[in-house]
Scaffold this active site. Structure first.
Site, PDB file in Angstrom:
ATOM      1  N   ASP A  27       0.588  -1.231  -0.013  1.00 15.11           N
ATOM      2  CA  ASP A  27      -0.271   0.189  -0.269  1.00 15.11           C
ATOM      3  C   ASP A  27       0.840   1.259  -0.038  1.00 15.11           C
ATOM      4  OD1 ASP A  27      -1.852   1.835   0.176  1.00 15.11           O
ATOM      5  OD2 ASP A  27      -3.045   0.796   1.732  1.00 15.11           O
ATOM      6  N   GLU A 122      -2.691  -0.045  -4.634  1.00 18.02           N
ATOM      7  CA  GLU A 122      -2.623  -1.083  -3.657  1.00 18.02           C
ATOM      8  C   GLU A 122      -2.267  -2.461  -4.498  1.00 18.02           C
ATOM      9  OE1 GLU A 122      -5.649  -3.099  -0.144  1.00 18.02           O
ATOM     10  OE2 GLU A 122      -6.330  -1.636  -1.643  1.00 18.02           O
TER      11      GLU A 122
END
Length: 410
Positions: A27, A122
């Site tokens: 992330d 992500e």
């Protein structure tokens, strides 16, 4: 011969023994903010709110400095600036975010065998099997360090036995950190975390669980499965497994440059500009609705025009990542003006949205207010329940009733 057969049996046994899964979740920390700071270092260390301003709009992203005041993505900009009045407002730049996401994707694609791009910032990476040759954690660390080195963007990762454990480890490692949960330590890692930390657990379900005194995942781990199934049905088993870190979900390989399109062929040629615009508006509504339903964003739009002699022309342009038709429609109309020779009747017209990536359209309506976002949500909900075109713009009604239009056929 016997030795050969024994060797084959050993190989077969090795291949059939279930390998330990090593799933990495990446992330990019406060992605939009980090990209803005890369190009404007004066923003570093300051509370930043991206999307909207003190009067209107919705928070698309915010810095950790702003989060300390209770600001979070998705809240109205007006409320955000009440909580943090000294925050710096940044409009947002989709082009920069898209380029940064592509740069990170290329690095990951170059270093790992299998990955899934879950959104613009992500990723899930499957490192299962790499432990036969080297440490999966070492490889994960090298991926992170290369991304940081080549993009100058902060990034966090979690590594564990499933997508759920990896994602929750990433959340624990933020900001700009990394965390490995060894096999067998999943329940121990999860136990002290609040049940709201479970990815996919809805707010209403969490409230109902709280009513039974279950606040931590450790509390949930001690609850009998039959009790959970009695209260929540099939979701009871889902929660039971999540509390133990059990998640069989596979990594879905990343596919680059997908597109969606639609076109209409006319039984009689059309040379009326208003009618062509109306058809394109309806097409735009149809495709953008599909994007939102699939949680996708487009960064390129194109139209196709075919004349009576089958001569075909296309016109396309890059756009900021979006799935909102009120942003797309002006661009589509502009392309029509560029591509169409007004003196020639049209036999076919088509629209394509391409260079798609996963991402919520809500966070990309930088210049819109809460009412605009709620309108899209309401329209999508009605159209999903009762069928496409149940609710649409008046300008696109013509194609919405095409079964009654003698000028059009499928």
């Amino acid at each position: 011969m016997l030795i050969f057969l024994a060797y084959i049996q050993i190989i077969f046994h090795i291949c059939t023994v279930e390998a330990k899964r090593y799933i990495m979740h990446i992330d990019l920390d406060s992605f939009f903010v980090s990209v803005e700071r890369k190009f404007n270092p004066e923003l570093i260390g300051k509370p930043i709110i991206i999307g909207g301003n003190a009067q209107r709009g919705v928070v698309a992203s915010c810095s950790y400095e702003a989060r300390q005041y209770g600001v979070h993505s998705g809240m109205s900009s007006r409320d955000a600036f009440k909580l943090c009045p000294h925050a710096i407002s940044v409009r947002g730049n989709h082009h920069l975010y898209s380029e940064a996401s592509t740069e990170v994707t290329k690095i990951i694609d170059d270093m790992v065998p299998l990955y899934q791009k879950a959104s613009v910032d992500e990723f899930y990476i499957d490192l299962t099997g790499t432990d036969r040759f080297f440490s999966p954690y070492k490889l994960a660390s090298e991926v992170r360090q290369r991304i940081i080195r080549e993009t100058q963007l902060p990034i966090s990762f979690g590594l564990g036995s499933s997508k759920t454990i990896a994602k929750m480890a990433t959340n624990k490692a933020k900001p700009n950190g990394q965390l490995f949960i060894p096999h067998g330590c999943e329940m121990q890692f999860l136990a002290p975390l609040p049940i709201s930390a479970i990815p996919g657990l809805g707010e209403s379900t969490a409230k109902k669980v709280y009513e039974y005194g279950i606040e931590k995942i450790g509390d949930l781990q001690r609850v009998d499965l039959r009790f959970l199934q009695t209260l929540f049905g099939k979701n009871g088993l889902w929660m039971y497994n999540k509390a133990r870190g059990l998640d069989p979900a596979e990594i879905i390989p990343h596919a680059e440059r997908k597109s969606i399109s639609t076109e209409q062929t006319f039984s009689r040629t059309i040379s009326d500009e208003r009618r062509l615009e109306s058809i394109l508006v309806s097409m735009t509504e149809e495709l953008s609705s599909k994007l939102r339903r699939e949680n996708k964003l487009a960064s390129c739009l194109a139209i196709k025009i075919r004349y009576a002699n089958f001569e075909t022309h296309t016109q396309q342009e890059k756009i900021a990542l979006t799935a909102a038709e009120h942003i797309l429609i002006p661009g589509v109309k502009n392309l029509l003006k560029k591509a169409w020779n007004n003196h020639r009747p049209v036999r076919l017209i088509g629209l394509r949205l391409s260079q798609l990536c996963t991402g919520s359209y809500q966070i990309n309506l930088f210049e819109d207010n809460e009412e605009q976002i709620r309108l899209y949500q309401a329209m999508d909900k009605i159209n999903f329940k009762f069928g496409d075109k149940t609710v649409c713009r008046a300008a696109g009604m013509e194609i919405g009733t095409r079964n009654f239009n003698p000028f059009m056929r499928g």
